[in-house]
Structure formats: structure tokens, C-alpha cells
Write a protein that holds these residues in place. Structure first.
Motif, PDB file in Angstrom:
ATOM      1  N   PHE A 222      -3.326   1.152  15.170  1.00 54.59           N
ATOM      2  CA  PHE A 222      -1.898   1.101  14.870  1.00 54.59           C
ATOM      3  C   PHE A 222      -1.219   2.341  15.456  1.00 54.59           C
ATOM      4  O   PHE A 222      -1.741   3.453  15.342  1.00 54.59           O
ATOM      5  N   HIS A 223      -0.060   2.097  16.052  1.00 49.31           N
ATOM      6  CA  HIS A 223       0.709   3.198  16.645  1.00 49.31           C
ATOM      7  C   HIS A 223       1.575   3.860  15.591  1.00 49.31           C
ATOM      8  O   HIS A 223       2.113   3.188  14.716  1.00 49.31           O
TER       9      HIS A 223
ATOM     10  N   HIS B 284       3.727  -0.533  11.793  1.00 47.05           N
ATOM     11  CA  HIS B 284       2.953  -1.329  12.752  1.00 47.05           C
ATOM     12  C   HIS B 284       1.969  -2.227  11.999  1.00 47.05           C
ATOM     13  O   HIS B 284       1.809  -3.405  12.315  1.00 47.05           O
ATOM     14  N   ALA B 285       1.329  -1.665  10.958  1.00 46.91           N
ATOM     15  CA  ALA B 285       0.359  -2.461  10.187  1.00 46.91           C
ATOM     16  C   ALA B 285       1.067  -3.608   9.453  1.00 46.91           C
ATOM     17  O   ALA B 285       0.556  -4.733   9.404  1.00 46.91           O
ATOM     18  N   LEU B 286       2.238  -3.341   8.894  1.00 49.57           N
ATOM     19  CA  LEU B 286       2.996  -4.417   8.222  1.00 49.57           C
ATOM     20  C   LEU B 286       3.394  -5.488   9.232  1.00 49.57           C
ATOM     21  O   LEU B 286       3.281  -6.688   8.961  1.00 49.57           O
ATOM     22  N   ALA B 287       3.845  -5.048  10.401  1.00 47.79           N
ATOM     23  CA  ALA B 287       4.241  -5.999  11.447  1.00 47.79           C
ATOM     24  C   ALA B 287       3.048  -6.861  11.865  1.00 47.79           C
ATOM     25  O   ALA B 287       3.169  -8.082  12.054  1.00 47.79           O
ATOM     26  N   TRP B 288       1.899  -6.223  11.983  1.00 44.69           N
ATOM     27  CA  TRP B 288       0.663  -6.914  12.376  1.00 44.69           C
ATOM     28  C   TRP B 288       0.322  -8.007  11.365  1.00 44.69           C
ATOM     29  O   TRP B 288      -0.042  -9.118  11.718  1.00 44.69           O
TER      30      TRP B 288
ATOM     31  N   ARG C 263       7.665   2.937  -1.932  1.00 49.14           N
ATOM     32  CA  ARG C 263       7.325   2.409  -0.599  1.00 49.14           C
ATOM     33  C   ARG C 263       5.808   2.309  -0.519  1.00 49.14           C
ATOM     34  O   ARG C 263       5.101   2.785  -1.407  1.00 49.14           O
ATOM     35  N   PHE C 264       5.297   1.736   0.558  1.00 50.65           N
ATOM     36  CA  PHE C 264       3.856   1.756   0.798  1.00 50.65           C
ATOM     37  C   PHE C 264       3.435   3.144   1.266  1.00 50.65           C
ATOM     38  O   PHE C 264       4.210   3.837   1.935  1.00 50.65           O
ATOM     39  N   GLY C 265       2.220   3.537   0.949  1.00 57.19           N
ATOM     40  CA  GLY C 265       1.677   4.792   1.461  1.00 57.19           C
ATOM     41  C   GLY C 265       1.372   4.661   2.938  1.00 57.19           C
ATOM     42  O   GLY C 265       1.050   3.584   3.423  1.00 57.19           O
ATOM     43  N   ASP C 266       1.478   5.758   3.640  1.00 54.13           N
ATOM     44  CA  ASP C 266       1.114   5.804   5.058  1.00 54.13           C
ATOM     45  C   ASP C 266       0.135   6.963   5.181  1.00 54.13           C
ATOM     46  O   ASP C 266       0.558   8.102   4.975  1.00 54.13           O
ATOM     47  N   PRO C 267      -1.128   6.756   5.383  1.00 58.25           N
ATOM     48  CA  PRO C 267      -1.812   5.604   5.978  1.00 58.25           C
ATOM     49  C   PRO C 267      -2.467   4.601   5.021  1.00 58.25           C
ATOM     50  O   PRO C 267      -3.184   3.713   5.500  1.00 58.25           O
ATOM     51  N   GLU C 268      -2.213   4.659   3.711  1.00 55.85           N
ATOM     52  CA  GLU C 268      -2.907   3.724   2.808  1.00 55.85           C
ATOM     53  C   GLU C 268      -2.545   2.261   3.107  1.00 55.85           C
ATOM     54  O   GLU C 268      -3.380   1.361   2.983  1.00 55.85           O
ATOM     55  N   CYS C 269      -1.292   2.019   3.470  1.00 51.50           N
ATOM     56  CA  CYS C 269      -0.850   0.653   3.767  1.00 51.50           C
ATOM     57  C   CYS C 269      -1.726   0.017   4.859  1.00 51.50           C
ATOM     58  O   CYS C 269      -2.093  -1.161   4.767  1.00 51.50           O
ATOM     59  N   GLN C 270      -2.058   0.826   5.862  1.00 57.51           N
ATOM     60  CA  GLN C 270      -2.790   0.291   7.006  1.00 57.51           C
ATOM     61  C   GLN C 270      -4.160  -0.249   6.576  1.00 57.51           C
ATOM     62  O   GLN C 270      -4.589  -1.306   7.015  1.00 57.51           O
TER      63      GLN C 270
END
Ligand code: AMP
Ligand code: GLY
Length: 425
Positions: free
Chosen positions: A362-363, A13-17, A286-293
Motif C-alpha cells: 500500500f502506498h 489505499h487499503a480501504l480503496a483496495w 477513524r481507522f488506525g494507520d497502519p492498523e487498518c491495512q
């Protein structure tokens, strides 16, 4: 540019945003996406591991770039299949993704190229593994070689516990992932993550972040995917960041290119910052989740040219701009997570919380059912806030959390404690 984003978590969701803010974007497709991405593009009901159907979809829709969020499709060779079809993909080949999917492979690479990490041994057989243990000091770090959904690491305080862990892993507790194990030296220090994007040759450094892996306050309870995060992480001084780039990230990119498996995508370095400087614990492909956000909240420049540049070998000269503000994130999770939990409870107040200044929500594990937002996953919502200081960002995130009406959810109340302690001294 038409972009297809693979995945359905808070990270996606954060990437999409962020992607949706790009003037280069014409269409955003998310497979499978979530109710958050549905507001930014078209959700497509494809499983992220359904490689055949994803490639067909990308072909039929004339997608210009596929961005892969999670590791599972990469380990299954999604990037290879897309590249073969002539579709640019942000994400490494199956072979390059082995730096995440095989811990033993990564350790051998580090040893060959002098990348600072913990001393180790690789074993397929318990007697030799136990003999090696006897040469190590407590605590003992024992890892399943393969992907084990973040659960394949046991840190044992005593020798008998460590021996039991060896027997369990080699005895099939993690299936194929545990057919081989790695035993490592325990690294003291503060754990943090650093991210960099590469096209296989050129590297664009990102920034550092820290997450909270344990479920409960005081960093107690079982390990989770991450209950909160913040960036910047004060432990990344400019010196440490420079060392991470020159001693860890740059040699890794060179090593993978030299092996004929150049790495394209994001390198997520899990690091221990200790008395001897930063050492690599692991890589994720890959990106970390939640670090990516939290990184997306701090990124001021357009992400799309860098994603496309990495996918097409044209990263030279590119860079990111970041705000100096702090971004913080609190995860709202289902009660019971990371164990079992009930699904389907209604969540209210998300719009009211998201309307607060400097807040984005973010969802992750949500779904729409009969017009209501419901909780369907373990980690359900990511409440993010930015602020001039860490304290401002954390305070605003918790104000937003309080606006959300979901009695069956829980969150940690102490996200960012390390950062706040540092700010106060
Ligand atoms: P990994 O899946 O390799 O990231 O390991 C999971 C967690 O175990 C890490 O996030 C660290 O907290 C811890 N860990 C792994 N390896 C080591 C090590 N060699 N020394 C200390 N802690 C470790
Ligand atoms: N936040 C930890 C991970 O993405 O693996």
C-alpha cells in the motif's frame, strides 16, 4: 454504488483496495488519493480539509457514499455538511468526533458512564495542575486537550520534568490544542487497539491489532504514526475482547446517543491491557494507520454494506468475516522521519515485491514524477503479508521489503516481536 474516499495515506489505499473488491461498487473516487489509489479509481485533486469543494464534488458526481479516512475533515464538520446535503457519510459528526478532538471531553464521558480508564484531572491553569501532580505517582502523563498530530502526550519520569511539561503546554507549545491539559494516572500493561463500527445504535465489532509507535528497533526512538502492525494481536483473548465490547465500546455508543450526538463510523479504541483488564487510553474517530491495512488484509466479507449501513442507520444484523491467518505490515519510511527528511528520491522494485505470494503493498507518501515512483512523505510504503502464523507473515513481509530498491528509506527490523515471542512460548 459511487463511493468517494477522503484521504491519501496507506490507510486510504487499503480501504480503496477493499472497497474496489465489492460487487456493489460502480465508481470509486479518491480525494486526493495517492499513486496506489490511482490504480483502483479516479484520484481527484481536492485537499481533505477543503470541505466546501468536497461537498460540491460529491453533489455534482451524485456520490452515494462518502468514506472519510483522516480525522481532520471530521473535526472540521465534513460529515455534518454532507448529511445536510443528503449525502450518506461514513464518519462521525463534529460533535461526536469530540471523543478524539478533546481528551477532556472523553475523560468526562468515561467518568459519567463508568467506562474503565485512567484517573485524571483537567486544567487550564498551571498552579492547580501542579498541585494535582503532587497527589499522583511517577511516571506522570500530561496531555494537551486538543488534536496535536499525535505529539500532545508527554510521559514524564520525574516531578520537575512533569512541571516543565505543564508550563510548556499551557505556555502555548501546542497552540490552541494545549490551552487546556489533562493529567492522568499512568496505566501499566500492554497497549493494543480494537475497532468497532456503529451507526449510532447498532455495533459491528471488528478485530484487534497492535502497532509499533516508536521509530527504531527495540521500541526506541521518537514516537511516529506507527512503523508496523499486525493482527490478530494475541493479547486479545476472547475474554478480553468481550470485556472491551461490553465495558468500553457498548457504553460509549449508548452514552453518545444519550447525549444527542450519536456516533456513526469507526470507533478506534486505544487500550491498555493490564492486570485489571482492558482500560481505555483514548478514542480515535477513524481507522488506525497502519492498523487498518492489516485489518483489510484479514477481512473476508464485503466492507461496503457495513460502511453504507453505518452511514444510513441500517447496521442491524450485519457482521464481518475474518481469516484466521495473521496479517503483518512493515512501514518503509524516509530517512529522517519522524523529523525532517529530503523528498523526491526514486523507489524501484515495488512491482517485483508486490508480485510475491500473499504480499500487498500500500502506498502512503509516494508520488509519480516523470514516470518514476518517488518518496514524498515520511511514511512512504506499507509492505503487508499474510501467513498461517505470525512468523510466516513477518518473514514474507521482510522478503518483500528486500526486493525494494530505495537506499534513502529505512524500516524497523523487529516488527511483531511481541507476537513472535508469544508464538514461541
Ligand atoms: P494518546 O495520544 O492518548 O494515545 O497517547 C499516546 C501514547 O502515550 C499512548 O499510545 C500510550 O503509549 C501512552 N499513554 C497515554 N496515556 C497513558 C496512560 N494513562 N498510561 C500509560 N501510557 C499512556
Ligand atoms: N497507528 C496509530 C494511529 O493511527 O493513530
Amino acid at each position: 454504488m459511487k463511493i468517494l474516499l477522503i484521504g491519501s495515506g496507506g490507510r486510504e489505499h487499503a480501504l480503496a483496495w477493499k472497497i474496489a473488491q465489492s460487487p456493489l461498487l460502480t465508481e470509486l473516487h479518491c480525494a486526493p488519493g495517492n499513486p496506489g489509489t490511482a490504480a483502483l479509481g479516479t484520484n481527484v485533486p481536492l485537499k481533505d480539509t477543503d470541505i466546501d469543494r468536497i461537498v460540491t464534488y460529491a453533489w455534482e458526481k451524485a456520490i452515494d457514499l462518502v468514506v472519510v479516512g483522516p480525522e481532520a475533515p471530521l473535526a472540521l464538520g465534513l460529515a455534518d455538511r454532507l448529511n445536510k446535503a443528503g449525502i450518506p457519510c461514513f464518519g462521525p459528526s463534529q460533535e461526536a468526533a469530540r471523543i478524539e478532538s478533546s481528551k477532556g471531553y472523553l475523560k468526562d464521558l468515561c467518568a459519567e458512564y463508568d467506562i474503565p480508564t485512567a484517573a485524571y484531572g483537567r486544567f487550564e491553569e498551571a498552579t492547580a495542575a501542579k498541585a494535582f501532580l503532587a497527589s499522583m505517582c511517577a511516571p506522570y502523563v500530561i496531555k494537551a486537550d486538543g488534536l496535536a498530530a499525535g505529539k500532545g502526550v508527554i510521559i514524564a519520569e520525574t516531578l520537575p520534568e512533569a512541571e516543565t511539561a505543564i508550563d510548556e503546554m499551557l505556555g502555548g507549545r501546542f497552540g490552541e490544542a494545549g490551552a487546556e491539559i489533562v493529567i492522568e494516572e499512568f496505566l501499566p500493561g500492554e497497549e493494543a487497539s480494537f475497532f468497532a463500527i456503529t451507526d449510532g445504535t447498532h455495533i459491528v465489532p471488528m478485530i484487534g491489532a497492535q502497532d509499533h509507535k516508536r521509530a527504531f528497533d527495540g521500541d526506541t526512538g521518537p514516537n511516529t504514526g506507527g512503523m508496523g502492525a499486525y493482527s490478530p494481536a494475541p493479547v486479545f483473548t476472547p475474554d478480553v475482547q468481550q470485556q472491551v465490547m461490553s465495558e468500553i465500546i457498548e457504553p460509549t455508543v449508548k452514552a453518545l446517543a444519550a447525549r444527542g450526538t450519536p456516533y456513526c463510523g469507526v470507533l478506534y479504541a486505544g487500550l491498555m491491557i493490564g492486570p485489571d483488564g482492558p482500560r481505555l487510553i483514548e478514542y480515535n474517530a477513524r481507522f488506525g494507520d497502519p492498523e487498518c491495512q492489516v485489518m483489510m488484509r484479514r477481512m473476508q466479507s464485503d466492507i461496503v454494506p457495513v460502511l453504507m449501513g453505518a452511514a444510513t442507520g441500517k447496521l442491524e444484523g450485519q457482521s464481518f468475516q475474518w481469516t484466521d491467518e495473521t496479517a503483518a505490515l512493515v512501514v518503509l519510511a524516509n530517512q529522517g522521519y519522524p523529523g525532517s527528511y529530503e523528498k523526491g528520491f526514486v523507489i524501484r522494485g515495488v512491482e517485483e515485491a508486490a508480485a510475491l505470494s500473499d504480499v500487498e503493498i500500500f502506498h502512503a507518501g509516494t508520488a509519480m514524477a516523470d514516470g518514476s515512483l518517488t518518496a514524498t512523505g515520511g511514511r512512504v510504503l506499507n509492505i503487508t503479508a499474510t501467513g498461517k502464523t505470525g512468523r510466516d507473515a513477518i518473514r514474507q513481509a521482510y522478503i518483500a521489503v528486500d526486493r525494494i530498491d530505495w537506499p534513502e528509506g529505512f524500516c524497523r527490523q523487529d516488527i511483531g516481536w511481541r507476537m513472535l515471542e508469544r508464538e514461541e512460548t
